[in-house]
Design an enzyme around this catalytic site. Structure first.
Site, PDB file in Angstrom:
ATOM      1  N   SER A   7       0.844  -1.199   0.000  1.00 56.69           N
ATOM      2  CA  SER A   7       0.000   0.000   0.000  1.00 56.69           C
ATOM      3  C   SER A   7       0.876   1.243   0.000  1.00 56.69           C
ATOM      4  O   SER A   7       1.653   1.468   0.936  1.00 56.69           O
ATOM      5  CB  SER A   7      -0.892   0.013   1.235  1.00 56.69           C
ATOM      6  OG  SER A   7      -1.485   1.291   1.347  1.00 56.69           O
ATOM      7  N   HIS A  30      -1.000  -1.271  -4.367  1.00 58.12           N
ATOM      8  CA  HIS A  30      -2.287  -1.011  -3.723  1.00 58.12           C
ATOM      9  C   HIS A  30      -2.437   0.497  -3.499  1.00 58.12           C
ATOM     10  O   HIS A  30      -1.599   1.127  -2.852  1.00 58.12           O
ATOM     11  CB  HIS A  30      -2.353  -1.762  -2.395  1.00 58.12           C
ATOM     12  CG  HIS A  30      -3.687  -1.715  -1.721  1.00 58.12           C
ATOM     13  ND1 HIS A  30      -4.734  -2.547  -2.072  1.00 58.12           N
ATOM     14  CD2 HIS A  30      -4.155  -0.938  -0.709  1.00 58.12           C
ATOM     15  CE1 HIS A  30      -5.783  -2.287  -1.299  1.00 58.12           C
ATOM     16  NE2 HIS A  30      -5.463  -1.310  -0.463  1.00 58.12           N
ATOM     17  N   ASP A  32      -4.874   3.375  -1.998  1.00 57.85           N
ATOM     18  CA  ASP A  32      -5.989   3.620  -1.079  1.00 57.85           C
ATOM     19  C   ASP A  32      -6.594   4.988  -1.346  1.00 57.85           C
ATOM     20  O   ASP A  32      -5.964   6.009  -1.096  1.00 57.85           O
ATOM     21  CB  ASP A  32      -5.489   3.549   0.369  1.00 57.85           C
ATOM     22  CG  ASP A  32      -5.215   2.122   0.812  1.00 57.85           C
ATOM     23  OD1 ASP A  32      -6.121   1.284   0.677  1.00 57.85           O
ATOM     24  OD2 ASP A  32      -4.092   1.856   1.277  1.00 57.85           O
ATOM     25  N   MET A  34      -9.493   7.659  -0.427  1.00 61.50           N
ATOM     26  CA  MET A  34     -10.402   7.997   0.692  1.00 61.50           C
ATOM     27  C   MET A  34     -10.988   9.381   0.461  1.00 61.50           C
ATOM     28  O   MET A  34     -10.276  10.287   0.026  1.00 61.50           O
ATOM     29  CB  MET A  34      -9.621   8.011   2.001  1.00 61.50           C
ATOM     30  CG  MET A  34      -8.871   6.717   2.275  1.00 61.50           C
ATOM     31  SD  MET A  34      -7.970   6.848   3.817  1.00 61.50           S
ATOM     32  CE  MET A  34      -7.079   5.297   3.814  1.00 61.50           C
ATOM     33  N   HIS A  63      -8.251   0.603  -4.264  1.00 62.23           N
ATOM     34  CA  HIS A  63      -9.215   0.321  -3.184  1.00 62.23           C
ATOM     35  C   HIS A  63      -9.979   1.612  -2.903  1.00 62.23           C
ATOM     36  O   HIS A  63      -9.435   2.551  -2.318  1.00 62.23           O
ATOM     37  CB  HIS A  63      -8.407  -0.159  -1.969  1.00 62.23           C
ATOM     38  CG  HIS A  63      -9.201  -0.347  -0.717  1.00 62.23           C
ATOM     39  ND1 HIS A  63      -8.600  -0.536   0.511  1.00 62.23           N
ATOM     40  CD2 HIS A  63     -10.541  -0.396  -0.483  1.00 62.23           C
ATOM     41  CE1 HIS A  63      -9.530  -0.681   1.443  1.00 62.23           C
ATOM     42  NE2 HIS A  63     -10.722  -0.583   0.872  1.00 62.23           N
ATOM     43  N   MET A  65     -12.369   3.770  -0.984  1.00 67.17           N
ATOM     44  CA  MET A  65     -13.080   3.976   0.286  1.00 67.17           C
ATOM     45  C   MET A  65     -13.820   5.293   0.137  1.00 67.17           C
ATOM     46  O   MET A  65     -13.462   6.310   0.764  1.00 67.17           O
ATOM     47  CB  MET A  65     -12.063   4.005   1.438  1.00 67.17           C
ATOM     48  CG  MET A  65     -11.512   2.627   1.757  1.00 67.17           C
ATOM     49  SD  MET A  65      -9.997   2.683   2.747  1.00 67.17           S
ATOM     50  CE  MET A  65      -8.796   2.837   1.432  1.00 67.17           C
ATOM     51  N   MET A 136     -11.271  -6.610   4.969  1.00 71.10           N
ATOM     52  CA  MET A 136     -10.494  -5.679   5.797  1.00 71.10           C
ATOM     53  C   MET A 136     -10.156  -6.337   7.132  1.00 71.10           C
ATOM     54  O   MET A 136     -11.034  -6.894   7.801  1.00 71.10           O
ATOM     55  CB  MET A 136     -11.290  -4.400   6.070  1.00 71.10           C
ATOM     56  CG  MET A 136     -11.566  -3.520   4.856  1.00 71.10           C
ATOM     57  SD  MET A 136     -10.107  -3.044   3.912  1.00 71.10           S
ATOM     58  CE  MET A 136      -9.136  -2.157   5.153  1.00 71.10           C
ATOM     59  N   ASP A 174      -6.383  -6.868   3.986  1.00 73.44           N
ATOM     60  CA  ASP A 174      -5.805  -5.521   4.036  1.00 73.44           C
ATOM     61  C   ASP A 174      -5.895  -4.967   5.452  1.00 73.44           C
ATOM     62  O   ASP A 174      -6.997  -4.807   5.986  1.00 73.44           O
ATOM     63  CB  ASP A 174      -6.594  -4.630   3.053  1.00 73.44           C
ATOM     64  CG  ASP A 174      -6.072  -3.198   2.971  1.00 73.44           C
ATOM     65  OD1 ASP A 174      -5.030  -2.900   3.577  1.00 73.44           O
ATOM     66  OD2 ASP A 174      -6.731  -2.404   2.281  1.00 73.44           O
TER      67      ASP A 174
HETATM   68  C1  DX5 Z   1      -6.568   1.185   5.407  1.00 74.29           C
HETATM   69  C2  DX5 Z   1      -6.000   0.851   4.050  1.00 74.29           C
HETATM   70  C3  DX5 Z   1      -4.843  -0.050   4.048  1.00 74.29           C
HETATM   71  C4  DX5 Z   1      -3.622   0.466   4.756  1.00 74.29           C
HETATM   72  C5  DX5 Z   1      -2.831  -0.702   5.210  1.00 74.29           C
HETATM   73  O1  DX5 Z   1      -7.746   1.891   5.214  1.00 74.29           O
HETATM   74  O2  DX5 Z   1      -7.015   0.249   3.253  1.00 74.29           O
HETATM   75  O3  DX5 Z   1      -4.513  -0.429   2.701  1.00 74.29           O
HETATM   76  O4  DX5 Z   1      -2.811   1.282   3.942  1.00 74.29           O
HETATM   77  O5  DX5 Z   1      -1.765  -0.243   5.956  1.00 74.29           O
HETATM   78  P1  DX5 Z   1      -0.983  -1.178   6.982  1.00 74.29           P
HETATM   79  O6  DX5 Z   1      -0.425  -2.323   6.185  1.00 74.29           O
HETATM   80  O7  DX5 Z   1       0.052  -0.278   7.533  1.00 74.29           O
HETATM   81  O8  DX5 Z   1      -1.987  -1.655   7.984  1.00 74.29           O
HETATM   82 ZN    ZN Z   2      -6.469  -0.621   1.241  1.00 76.32          ZN
END
Ligand code: DX5
Ligand code: ZN
Length: 214
Positions: A7, A30, A32, A34, A63, A65, A136, A174
């Site tokens: 990520s 990956h 993320d 948001m 991903h 969100m 998750m 994840d």
């Molecule tokens: C959280 C994200 C993850 C996050 C994982 O909302 O979807 O992808 O970046 O980070 P680590 O591996 O540090 O938990």
């Molecule tokens: Zn993620």
């Protein structure tokens, strides 16, 4: 064969190209996304996906969100996403079906994501329409949180659904995945591991990626 999807939420955003080159031993990147509504944080969006696309040959595992992702999935596909996953909690069942349909119409892979409190059965209406299911193992929104080992029965349940109904579908986890927790995920049937902190905090990133594969 276990795939690793680092990520970039844990990367240095001022040096994103360098930090994406550092994970060239991985299988996916990956990303993320948001929106500050679906999760209480804002990260990166369409222009960043577009900017990083030419920096790597790895597929971009995006991903989302965000609230009602159907509004934006086509733009993420056009920006260069290869796999787009949407949360089942982020829209009505109809809205999610439509998002998956639009991703496929762009020739990309589509997946669904389940938050920790969402039961495995929530995947069933979509199981024949997806190439990936993401479970998750933290509450979405932030990197660096503690792995929720109590999600493993859900991963196992989804593995049973996938084997029975859509055996080529990938099963991704994840959140909080590190060298200690990765074997639990693999044992429970996951075949794609997302890892942010565990990859980017390592001194030897290719070595850490190999270690996570088990
Ligand atoms: C959280 C994200 C993850 C996050 C994982 O909302 O979807 O992808 O970046 O980070 P680590 O591996 O540090 O938990
Ligand atoms: Zn993620």
């Amino acid at each position: 064969m276990i795939k690793i999807s680092p990520s970039i939420l844990a990367a240095d955003f001022a040096n994103l190209q360098r930090d994406i080159e550092r994970i060239s031993a991985a299988d996916y990147v990956h990303v993320d996304v948001m929106d500050g509504l679906f999760v209480p944080n804002i990260s990166i969006g369409i222009p960043v996906v577009k900017a990083i696309r030419p920096t790597t040959r790895l597929p971009l595992d995006v991903h989302l969100m965000i609230d009602r992702p159907v509004r934006y999935v086509e733009q993420f596909c056009d920006a260069g996403a290869d796999i787009v996953t949407v949360h089942v909690e982020s829209d009505s069942e109809e809205g999610t079906h439509e998002a998956l349909r639009r991703i496929h119409a762009k020739g990309k892979k589509a997946g669904i994501v389940l938050k920790p409190k969402t039961p495995a059965s929530a995947a069933l209406p979509f199981i024949n329409e997806v190439e990936m299911i993401l479970v998750m193992t933290v509450e979405p929104g932030f990197g660096g949180q503690k792995f929720m080992a109590d999600m493993m029965p859900k991963v196992q349940e989804i593995r049973r659904y996938i084997d029975a109904m859509n055996p080529t579908c990938e099963l991704e986890v994840d959140g909080g995945v590190d060298p200690k927790t990765a074997p639990l995920c693999i044992h429970s049937g996951a075949n794609v591991l997302v890892a942010g902190s565990a990859v980017y905090k390592a001194d030897d990133i290719p070595g850490r990626i190999a270690q996570l594969r088990g």
